[in-house]
Design a protein around this motif. Structure first.
Motif, PDB file in Angstrom:
ATOM      1  N   LEU A 136       6.096  -2.049  -7.012  1.00  0.00           N
ATOM      2  CA  LEU A 136       6.872  -1.278  -7.993  1.00  0.00           C
ATOM      3  C   LEU A 136       6.651  -1.818  -9.402  1.00  0.00           C
ATOM      4  O   LEU A 136       6.428  -1.057 -10.355  1.00  0.00           O
ATOM      5  CB  LEU A 136       8.363  -1.327  -7.633  1.00  0.00           C
ATOM      6  CG  LEU A 136       8.798  -0.448  -6.457  1.00  0.00           C
ATOM      7  CD1 LEU A 136      10.222  -0.794  -6.025  1.00  0.00           C
ATOM      8  CD2 LEU A 136       8.695   1.027  -6.830  1.00  0.00           C
ATOM      9  N   TRP A 137       6.686  -3.141  -9.537  1.00  0.00           N
ATOM     10  CA  TRP A 137       6.529  -3.739 -10.861  1.00  0.00           C
ATOM     11  C   TRP A 137       5.127  -3.501 -11.423  1.00  0.00           C
ATOM     12  O   TRP A 137       4.969  -3.031 -12.547  1.00  0.00           O
ATOM     13  CB  TRP A 137       6.820  -5.245 -10.807  1.00  0.00           C
ATOM     14  CG  TRP A 137       8.131  -5.600 -11.437  1.00  0.00           C
ATOM     15  CD1 TRP A 137       9.320  -5.831 -10.799  1.00  0.00           C
ATOM     16  CD2 TRP A 137       8.398  -5.741 -12.837  1.00  0.00           C
ATOM     17  NE1 TRP A 137      10.302  -6.107 -11.711  1.00  0.00           N
ATOM     18  CE2 TRP A 137       9.773  -6.060 -12.967  1.00  0.00           C
ATOM     19  CE3 TRP A 137       7.630  -5.624 -13.989  1.00  0.00           C
ATOM     20  CZ2 TRP A 137      10.371  -6.261 -14.201  1.00  0.00           C
ATOM     21  CZ3 TRP A 137       8.226  -5.825 -15.224  1.00  0.00           C
ATOM     22  CH2 TRP A 137       9.593  -6.141 -15.324  1.00  0.00           C
ATOM     23  N   ILE A 138       4.119  -3.815 -10.623  1.00  0.00           N
ATOM     24  CA  ILE A 138       2.752  -3.671 -11.145  1.00  0.00           C
ATOM     25  C   ILE A 138       2.415  -2.193 -11.326  1.00  0.00           C
ATOM     26  O   ILE A 138       1.725  -1.803 -12.278  1.00  0.00           O
ATOM     27  CB  ILE A 138       1.713  -4.402 -10.250  1.00  0.00           C
ATOM     28  CG1 ILE A 138       0.441  -4.715 -11.031  1.00  0.00           C
ATOM     29  CG2 ILE A 138       1.353  -3.643  -8.999  1.00  0.00           C
ATOM     30  CD1 ILE A 138       0.578  -5.769 -12.067  1.00  0.00           C
ATOM     31  N   GLY A 139       2.952  -1.336 -10.421  1.00  0.00           N
ATOM     32  CA  GLY A 139       2.740   0.111 -10.545  1.00  0.00           C
ATOM     33  C   GLY A 139       3.361   0.639 -11.823  1.00  0.00           C
ATOM     34  O   GLY A 139       2.776   1.496 -12.508  1.00  0.00           O
ATOM     35  N   ALA A 140       4.554   0.133 -12.169  1.00  0.00           N
ATOM     36  CA  ALA A 140       5.247   0.568 -13.389  1.00  0.00           C
ATOM     37  C   ALA A 140       4.404   0.232 -14.619  1.00  0.00           C
ATOM     38  O   ALA A 140       4.204   1.079 -15.510  1.00  0.00           O
ATOM     39  CB  ALA A 140       6.605  -0.122 -13.473  1.00  0.00           C
ATOM     40  N   LEU A 141       3.901  -0.994 -14.644  1.00  0.00           N
ATOM     41  CA  LEU A 141       3.124  -1.418 -15.817  1.00  0.00           C
ATOM     42  C   LEU A 141       1.801  -0.650 -15.909  1.00  0.00           C
ATOM     43  O   LEU A 141       1.348  -0.284 -17.000  1.00  0.00           O
ATOM     44  CB  LEU A 141       2.893  -2.930 -15.771  1.00  0.00           C
ATOM     45  CG  LEU A 141       4.195  -3.760 -15.824  1.00  0.00           C
ATOM     46  CD1 LEU A 141       3.917  -5.237 -15.629  1.00  0.00           C
ATOM     47  CD2 LEU A 141       4.914  -3.546 -17.154  1.00  0.00           C
ATOM     48  N   ILE A 195       4.127   5.512  -5.698  1.00  0.00           N
ATOM     49  CA  ILE A 195       4.145   5.485  -7.174  1.00  0.00           C
ATOM     50  C   ILE A 195       3.096   6.442  -7.736  1.00  0.00           C
ATOM     51  O   ILE A 195       3.360   7.192  -8.689  1.00  0.00           O
ATOM     52  CB  ILE A 195       3.895   4.049  -7.696  1.00  0.00           C
ATOM     53  CG1 ILE A 195       5.071   3.159  -7.311  1.00  0.00           C
ATOM     54  CG2 ILE A 195       3.704   4.039  -9.206  1.00  0.00           C
ATOM     55  CD1 ILE A 195       4.849   1.708  -7.626  1.00  0.00           C
ATOM     56  N   ILE A 196       1.899   6.437  -7.117  1.00  0.00           N
ATOM     57  CA  ILE A 196       0.844   7.338  -7.597  1.00  0.00           C
ATOM     58  C   ILE A 196       1.301   8.795  -7.447  1.00  0.00           C
ATOM     59  O   ILE A 196       1.114   9.622  -8.350  1.00  0.00           O
ATOM     60  CB  ILE A 196      -0.480   7.084  -6.827  1.00  0.00           C
ATOM     61  CG1 ILE A 196      -1.028   5.698  -7.188  1.00  0.00           C
ATOM     62  CG2 ILE A 196      -1.514   8.159  -7.137  1.00  0.00           C
ATOM     63  CD1 ILE A 196      -2.124   5.198  -6.273  1.00  0.00           C
ATOM     64  N   ALA A 197       1.917   9.087  -6.290  1.00  0.00           N
ATOM     65  CA  ALA A 197       2.402  10.460  -6.062  1.00  0.00           C
ATOM     66  C   ALA A 197       3.476  10.821  -7.087  1.00  0.00           C
ATOM     67  O   ALA A 197       3.484  11.940  -7.623  1.00  0.00           O
ATOM     68  CB  ALA A 197       2.949  10.589  -4.645  1.00  0.00           C
ATOM     69  N   PHE A 198       4.361   9.874  -7.384  1.00  0.00           N
ATOM     70  CA  PHE A 198       5.436  10.126  -8.354  1.00  0.00           C
ATOM     71  C   PHE A 198       4.845  10.363  -9.745  1.00  0.00           C
ATOM     72  O   PHE A 198       5.253  11.280 -10.462  1.00  0.00           O
ATOM     73  CB  PHE A 198       6.390   8.919  -8.366  1.00  0.00           C
ATOM     74  CG  PHE A 198       7.612   9.140  -9.207  1.00  0.00           C
ATOM     75  CD1 PHE A 198       8.698   9.862  -8.719  1.00  0.00           C
ATOM     76  CD2 PHE A 198       7.698   8.614 -10.492  1.00  0.00           C
ATOM     77  CE1 PHE A 198       9.826  10.067  -9.495  1.00  0.00           C
ATOM     78  CE2 PHE A 198       8.815   8.813 -11.280  1.00  0.00           C
ATOM     79  CZ  PHE A 198       9.894   9.538 -10.775  1.00  0.00           C
ATOM     80  N   ALA A 231       0.833  -1.206   0.000  1.00  0.00           N
ATOM     81  CA  ALA A 231       0.000   0.000   0.000  1.00  0.00           C
ATOM     82  C   ALA A 231       0.870   1.260   0.000  1.00  0.00           C
ATOM     83  O   ALA A 231       0.620   2.188  -0.792  1.00  0.00           O
ATOM     84  CB  ALA A 231      -0.925  -0.005   1.216  1.00  0.00           C
ATOM     85  N   LEU A 232       1.880   1.275   0.858  1.00  0.00           N
ATOM     86  CA  LEU A 232       2.750   2.462   0.937  1.00  0.00           C
ATOM     87  C   LEU A 232       3.449   2.717  -0.401  1.00  0.00           C
ATOM     88  O   LEU A 232       3.491   3.852  -0.894  1.00  0.00           O
ATOM     89  CB  LEU A 232       3.810   2.265   2.027  1.00  0.00           C
ATOM     90  CG  LEU A 232       3.375   2.526   3.481  1.00  0.00           C
ATOM     91  CD1 LEU A 232       4.481   2.125   4.449  1.00  0.00           C
ATOM     92  CD2 LEU A 232       3.024   4.001   3.678  1.00  0.00           C
ATOM     93  N   THR A 233       3.984   1.638  -0.981  1.00  0.00           N
ATOM     94  CA  THR A 233       4.695   1.789  -2.250  1.00  0.00           C
ATOM     95  C   THR A 233       3.746   2.259  -3.343  1.00  0.00           C
ATOM     96  O   THR A 233       4.110   3.102  -4.181  1.00  0.00           O
ATOM     97  CB  THR A 233       5.352   0.449  -2.660  1.00  0.00           C
ATOM     98  OG1 THR A 233       6.079  -0.051  -1.550  1.00  0.00           O
ATOM     99  CG2 THR A 233       6.294   0.625  -3.833  1.00  0.00           C
ATOM    100  N   SER A 234       2.517   1.741  -3.330  1.00  0.00           N
ATOM    101  CA  SER A 234       1.539   2.165  -4.340  1.00  0.00           C
ATOM    102  C   SER A 234       1.259   3.654  -4.212  1.00  0.00           C
ATOM    103  O   SER A 234       1.175   4.369  -5.226  1.00  0.00           O
ATOM    104  CB  SER A 234       0.231   1.375  -4.176  1.00  0.00           C
ATOM    105  OG  SER A 234       0.483   0.000  -4.299  1.00  0.00           O
ATOM    106  N   VAL A 235       1.117   4.116  -2.959  1.00  0.00           N
ATOM    107  CA  VAL A 235       0.885   5.553  -2.739  1.00  0.00           C
ATOM    108  C   VAL A 235       2.065   6.353  -3.299  1.00  0.00           C
ATOM    109  O   VAL A 235       1.882   7.366  -3.992  1.00  0.00           O
ATOM    110  CB  VAL A 235       0.709   5.850  -1.225  1.00  0.00           C
ATOM    111  CG1 VAL A 235       0.734   7.358  -0.959  1.00  0.00           C
ATOM    112  CG2 VAL A 235      -0.592   5.257  -0.721  1.00  0.00           C
TER     113      VAL A 235
END
Lengths: 355, 310
Positions: A107-112, A63-66, A57-61
């Motif tokens: 990170l991987w799924i967020g990138a895709l 990635i969205i912010a980035f 969840a933290l990483t997803s947040v």
């Protein structure tokens, strides 16, 4: 740099996990567990389920912010986010030996996803296939069974959306269920491979049934094939139960139960019982089945048994029960017949009524 | 399937596992012994949920068909039957589904009390107090049967009672009051936990109290951030709570509280930053930085925590 744990490392990790379970169940002593852990070193960084979800969840947040930041800076957000996230994930896997932490998977799924969302929207059903590919790629790279199973579910949904008929989606779901179940009967070296087939066996019957029903609904017609659906899902459930009894696997029992549940759910269309009566009768039937099974298995020491193990689902059940109870708590004052009639709800701690 | 039999045999050959111990574990790996414990309990729990749902619909839809007194009596008898069954089995070795019969009894009791109050208005304008009554009854049941499920229902009824009084009184109708009631509920649970700790030998309820109290306090603090003039104070309060949860988790070796501390703490810091900085680019940049810092910090704390546990 390393692409991920080797077969032996993965097996070692699985052994350590199993040793912890056995120690929790009282089958293995704490000393035995320590000896196993000492004999099977595992130097990959892994997280428990709860921490993994928090990291995801933290990483997803992040990635969205980035992604948002790149948009605000008028940069090509999709490509920049994808490159940064994948590079970061690969660095964490290769140098820091991250495996199942929740970070590298996000990170991987967020990138895709960043790439997908930066593409122009076509609105065609084929767009689903892009998500299928994203989950399949991330699942394959990281050996994450849930991603693989989600990719398969989306594939079934694509079939449903494309054909707008019940049977192609249902057949795809059931075919994948049976293939995964057959795969579970052979021995796999990597635990992640076994996990993938287990997830497929459990998720595909639901995906097939729900996808099929959605297809039926989107076509706004139903050609009265309830009996056929019931028969097919009953048959699938029976086959899976037979397989589960021959070579026990939790996934096979669950898959069988889900097929039978789908058949039971479908049968609502054939018999005109009131919903509340159906719920109570089904509930009583489930409790009776649980009671009979527990009595039948209680003295058995080999084969299928009902030996107490650590109740790992207790927290899930408690949270679900309380959540349901909370959802049904009164949200408005009870009606006073002198003031108003109708409206309002009552109940509490799991039961309520609406007026 | 996936089997660790070769590894177990090699550990036994190396003398790291006793012969008997290894044989027992190999039998598990070969699935010569396969426990359906989780499946059976899940079946029973699903059964309870379906029955409780069905009864909820019946009492709301079929008053005229059955009659209020008959309906209340039927549900009451069914609930009593479940409690009697649980009482009967209390002294014997616990069967794996007995506690779900008790849970069913408790849910039917909730339905019955709610229904009776709705139908007969025994508490008049103080009707929401039936939830307080349920909280007390479920608490009594929880202590009598040593049931964590009933304790959870009791606490959720208590929380619902506190929430409902707000609507009836209509005195407090803002985020501030929702938050205050949340804090009040969390404080009540903490006091309850202290009393429980002093008067009772078993510690089986401690975890339930702790998780409810912590989450209620955190959610209340975050709810308070909806109030513009209190946002800064609310964020600081959430940070204090996060710090306290982290320390508590660390000392008690309860990983979940360390995670609560980091998770809720990060949210509070982000809200606090957004309170003072209005630039979207800076906020996005800060979100990225705070997330990375939070992840790195949590990894470091978790690594130290894991070493400490070992």
């Amino acid at each position: 740099m390393s692409a991920g744990p080797s077969v032996n490392e993965e097996r070692g990790w699985a052994l350590r996990g199993r040793a912890a379970e056995w120690a929790g169940d009282g089958i293995l002593t704490a000393e035995g567990r320590r000896r196993i852990e000492a004999a099977v070193p595992f130097d990959w960084r892994v997280s428990g389920l709860m921490l993994r979800l928090v990291f995801f969840a933290l990483t997803s947040v992040g990635i969205i912010a980035f992604y948002g930041l790149m948009k605000l800076m008028m940069l090509p957000a999709g490509i920049v986010t994808a490159v940064a996230a994948i590079a970061c994930a690969e660095m964490l896997i290769g140098r820091r030996r991250f495996y199942r932490t929740g970070i590298e998977s996000a990170l991987w799924i967020g990138a895709l996803f960043a790439i997908i969302f930066s593409l122009p929207s076509s609105g065609k059903p084929e767009a689903i296939l892009v998500f299928v590919a994203a989950f399949a790629i991330a699942g394959f790279r990281l050996r994450i069974a849930v991603f693989g199973a989600i990719a398969a579910c989306l594939l079934v949904i694509y079939v449903a959306v494309k054909t707008e008929v019940f049977w192609p989606a249902a057949a795809a779901g059931l075919a994948l269920t049976l293939l995964a179940s057959l795969a579970l009967t052979r021995t796999w070296r990597r635990p992640s491979t076994d996990e993938l087939f287990a997830f497929l066996a459990v998720m595909m019957p639901l995906a097939g049934y729900v996808g099929g029903k959605l297809a039926d609904r989107s076509a706004s017609h139903s050609d009265g094939h309830e009996a056929g659906i019931i028969l097919v899902f009953l048959l699938a459930g029976a086959v899976l139960l037979e397989m589960a009894l021959r070579g026990p696997h939790h996934a096979l029992f669950i898959a069988s139960a889900l097929c039978l549940a789908a058949a039971r759910f479908e049968s609502r269309e054939l018999v005109s019982f009131r919903l509340e009566n159906e719920l109570i009768v089904d509930g009583l039937a489930l409790m009776a089945l649980a009671f009979v099974l527990s009595r039948f298995l209680r003295h058995r020491t080999t084969g299928l048994v009902a030996t107490s193990t650590a109740d790992r689902l207790e927290l899930v059940r408690l949270v679900t029960t309380v959540a349901l109870a909370q959802a049904q708590q009164p949200s408005a004052p009870a009606p006073d017949s002198q003031v108003e009639s109708g409206g309002g709800r009552f109940g509490g701690a799991g039961a309520t009524g609406d007026y | 399937v996936f089997s660790l039999e070769p590894e177990l045999r090699s550990l036994a050959a190396g003398g790291l596992l006793g012969e008997e111990e290894a044989a027992r574990l190999v039998a598990l790996e070969r699935r010569e012994v396969f426990s359906l414990f989780a499946e059976i309990r899940t079946l029973a729990w699903l059964g309870v949920m379906l029955i409780a749902g069905g009864v909820g619909i019946i009492v709301s839809k079929h008053l005229d068909d059955i009659g209020p007194i008959t309906l209340a009596a039927i549900i009451g008898f069914a609930s009593a039957g479940c409690y009697v069954f649980a009482f009967w089995h209390r002294k014997r070795a616990l069967s794996i589904i007995d506690d779900f019969v008790l849970l069913l009894g408790a849910l039917l009791l909730s339905a019955d009390v709610g229904y009776i109050e709705h139908q007969f208005h025994l508490l008049g304008s103080g009707w929401p107090r039936h939830l307080l009554l349920l909280a007390v009854l479920h608490a009594a049941g929880a202590y009598f049967f040593d049931s964590r499920a009933l304790l959870s229902l009791s606490i959720s009824s208590l929380a619902a009672w506190l929430g409902i009084e707000r609507r009836v009184g209509d005195v407090f109708d803002s985020s501030l009051d929702t938050a205050l009631r949340g804090f009040l509920c969390a404080a009540t649970i903490v006091v309850w936990r202290i009393v429980d700790h002093r008067l009772r030998r078993s510690r089986s309820f401690a975890g339930i109290f702790d998780h409810f109290a912590a989450n209620l306090a955190f959610w209340s603090a975050l709810t308070l951030t909806a109030e513009d003039h209190l946002r800064t104070a609310a964020c600081l309060l959430a940070l204090v709570l996060a710090f306290a949860a982290g320390i508590y988790g660390w000392k008690r070796r309860a990983e979940a509280f360390v995670i609560y501390g980091w998770g809720y703490g990060t949210i509070a810091v982000d809200i606090l930053f957004a309170q003072f900085v209005r630039d979207e680019v800076l906020i996005s940049l800060f979100l990225v930085a705070s997330t990375i810092a939070s992840i790195v910090g949590l990894i470091a704390v978790h690594a130290r925590y894991t070493r400490g546990v070992r």
